[in-house]
Structure formats: C-alpha cells, structure tokens
Design a protein around this motif. Structure first.
Motif, PDB file in Angstrom:
ATOM      1  N   VAL A   4       0.831  -1.206   0.000  1.00 48.36           N
ATOM      2  CA  VAL A   4       0.000   0.000   0.000  1.00 48.36           C
ATOM      3  C   VAL A   4       0.866   1.256   0.000  1.00 48.36           C
ATOM      4  O   VAL A   4       0.527   2.263  -0.621  1.00 48.36           O
ATOM      5  N   THR A   5       2.015   1.189   0.675  1.00 47.14           N
ATOM      6  CA  THR A   5       2.882   2.364   0.736  1.00 47.14           C
ATOM      7  C   THR A   5       3.363   2.786  -0.640  1.00 47.14           C
ATOM      8  O   THR A   5       3.751   3.943  -0.843  1.00 47.14           O
ATOM      9  N   ASP A   6       3.349   1.862  -1.625  1.00 47.82           N
ATOM     10  CA  ASP A   6       3.736   2.224  -2.982  1.00 47.82           C
ATOM     11  C   ASP A   6       2.750   3.197  -3.618  1.00 47.82           C
ATOM     12  O   ASP A   6       3.079   3.857  -4.602  1.00 47.82           O
ATOM     13  N   PHE A   7       1.524   3.256  -3.088  1.00 50.02           N
ATOM     14  CA  PHE A   7       0.487   4.097  -3.669  1.00 50.02           C
ATOM     15  C   PHE A   7       0.369   5.447  -2.965  1.00 50.02           C
ATOM     16  O   PHE A   7      -0.451   6.262  -3.346  1.00 50.02           O
ATOM     17  N   PRO A  85       1.105   5.042 -10.068  1.00 50.88           N
ATOM     18  CA  PRO A  85       0.945   6.126  -9.091  1.00 50.88           C
ATOM     19  C   PRO A  85       0.146   7.280  -9.677  1.00 50.88           C
ATOM     20  O   PRO A  85       0.254   7.578 -10.872  1.00 50.88           O
ATOM     21  N   LEU A  86      -0.646   7.945  -8.837  1.00 53.62           N
ATOM     22  CA  LEU A  86      -1.407   9.106  -9.277  1.00 53.62           C
ATOM     23  C   LEU A  86      -0.463  10.270  -9.562  1.00 53.62           C
ATOM     24  O   LEU A  86       0.643  10.332  -9.022  1.00 53.62           O
ATOM     25  N   ALA A 121      -4.907   7.984   8.984  1.00 52.13           N
ATOM     26  CA  ALA A 121      -4.110   8.039   7.758  1.00 52.13           C
ATOM     27  C   ALA A 121      -4.826   7.347   6.611  1.00 52.13           C
ATOM     28  O   ALA A 121      -5.383   6.255   6.781  1.00 52.13           O
ATOM     29  N   HIS A 122      -4.793   7.967   5.441  1.00 53.69           N
ATOM     30  CA  HIS A 122      -5.432   7.366   4.279  1.00 53.69           C
ATOM     31  C   HIS A 122      -4.787   6.038   3.901  1.00 53.69           C
ATOM     32  O   HIS A 122      -5.470   5.109   3.443  1.00 53.69           O
ATOM     33  N   ARG A 136      -8.030  -1.428  -7.146  1.00 51.77           N
ATOM     34  CA  ARG A 136      -7.920  -0.575  -8.332  1.00 51.77           C
ATOM     35  C   ARG A 136      -8.187   0.877  -7.966  1.00 51.77           C
ATOM     36  O   ARG A 136      -9.187   1.184  -7.304  1.00 51.77           O
ATOM     37  N   PRO A 137      -7.336   1.816  -8.406  1.00 54.70           N
ATOM     38  CA  PRO A 137      -7.525   3.235  -8.057  1.00 54.70           C
ATOM     39  C   PRO A 137      -8.793   3.799  -8.695  1.00 54.70           C
ATOM     40  O   PRO A 137      -9.198   3.397  -9.785  1.00 54.70           O
TER      41      PRO A 137
END
Length: 249
Positions: A4-7, A85-86, A121-122, A136-137
């Motif tokens: 998750v930290t990758d996102f 990544p966004l 935290a998100h 999925r984002p």
C-alpha cells in the motif's frame, strides 16, 4: 507495486498539499457538510494546474480504463480512471484531504449508528480496501462536450466505501463551456427529493456525500440518500477531476 505504501505520495508532495489546504476554515466546511451534504473549497487549483490536469486526458499512459457513459446508460460523455501512481498533485491532495473528511465521516457514522470508523491516515484505509480485494484506483478525469451530461448516481465500488468524495472543476465556466452544472439530489424518507445545484469556478472543489448522510429529526438522526450528476453541457468542453478515497474491486 504491491505494498500500500507504494500508492502513497512522497512526504514533500503531501506537505505541499497540506500547506495549500491550511488556510481553509474547516469548522465552517464541516458545518456546511452537515447542513447540506456538500461544501465548496474555493480556488484549490490555479488555472495552470487545471489546464495541465485536463491536458492529461488523451495521454493513455496515465490511465487504467476508459469509459464511454452512453454505452453503460450513465449519461453522455466519457471519463478515464487514473492508474497508480497518481499524478503528484492529485495524490498529495487525496492524502491531505483525508483527515479533514474522515472527521466528518466518523461523525456521520456515529450519528447514523454505523460501526465503521475511519483511521487517521489514508494509507491505513487503503490497506483495508486492499485486504478486502479492492485494489484498483478510483480517481478519475471526466470530459464532456456540448450535449453531454452525467446521470444521477453513486460511486460505490465495493463493500468498503468512504462516504465523501471531492470533484475539482478544471475548465472555466462561460469561456470553456456553458451549462454543465454539478447537481446533488437528496431523498428524505416519505418526502420528495431536494435538488442542490453547486456553482463552481475554475479550480474550485466540491466535497459531497457519496451515499448517505445523517439529518437531525424530531426523534433523533435519520439517514437520507444522495445522488450526484452533471446537467447538460450547452456548449464547449468541460473537464473535471474526481477524487474518490476508496479503491475498487
């Protein structure tokens, strides 16, 4: 990318977004959300940032899917879901907005008798989504031309759904397009629906309820059901970016 930290955007990106949001009156924001189910944040993005985000639309490398609304009965127009990544600006705002919105969401759930509470935290909420198979984002970039519209709907993509989302108007009303107002409807039990039209300028954001919100009645709090959409664009082209805080299956 697996963790998750990758996102999650880098700390400097988040810090810049937090500084951008620091000047807003978040108590007044929460009051407006409680009273109407929506609230505006004026001038979050500057015109250059709006143009840069809108210019991403034809660049397929930024997106995971492309939806034509008419094919699915959603309205008329199209949108693309970003992939991770966004873009830094969106990722930073998504992370920085989270604690402000989570406070409102937790209050709403308490009033509605819903056990779900959202973490500070998100990243922790995204971890819950991913453990539930929602990976999925969901942030998206929407494009409308003359005659396009978005039917009233709710953006629910799985069992876990954060109850507030945010949309940013990237185009300038009156110059880039006419029509195309953001519309929110609210259905209260045994009452007719109430419509809210939210005027936005370029760079403004509107936060709004995804599904339900609490309303204080004579016998305590009760839930109302909300849907949102966009009225018909009369001329020109309209771009909007939407930040949804839960991931999808």
């Amino acid at each position: 990318m697996n963790a998750v930290t990758d996102f999650i955007p880098a700390a400097p990106v988040v810090n810049a977004a937090e500084q951008r949001l620091a000047s807003y009156d978040w108590s007044a924001f929460a009051e407006e959300m409680n009273n109407f189910g929506c609230a505006t944040l004026k001038g979050v993005l500057n015109p250059e940032e709006c143009r840069d985000l809108a210019a991403l639309y034809p660049q397929e490398q930024h997106f995971r899917s492309h939806i034509h609304m008419a094919r699915h009965g959603f309205g008329k127009g199209e949108y693309r879901y970003f992939k991770y990544p966004l873009p830094d600006l969106l990722g930073g705002l998504r992370t920085a907005l989270w604690p402000k919105l989570a406070d409102v969401a937790n209050s709403w759930n308490e009033r509605m008798g819903i056990d779900q509470r959202y973490p500070e935290a998100h990243a922790d909420f995204l971890r819950q989504c991913h453990e539930a198979g929602q990976t999925r984002p969901t942030p998206l970039l929407l494009q409308y031309i003359a005659g396009d519209f978005n039917c009233l709907h709710q953006d629910l993509y799985g069992d876990l759904a954060f109850p507030i989302q945010v949309a940013f108007l990237l185009s300038e009303p009156g110059r880039d397009f006419t029509g195309g107002d953001f519309v929110l409807t609210e259905q209260r039990p045994r009452m007719q629906s109430r419509a809210e039209v939210v005027p936005l300028d370029q760079g403004d954001a509107v936060a709004f309820a995804v599904h339900n919100r609490p309303v204080q009645g004579s016998r305590g709090n009760y839930r109302v059901n909300l849907r949102h959409g966009v009225s018909r664009v009369r001329s020109g082209q309209r771009h909007t970016v939407g930040i949804i805080f839960h991931d999808a299956k």
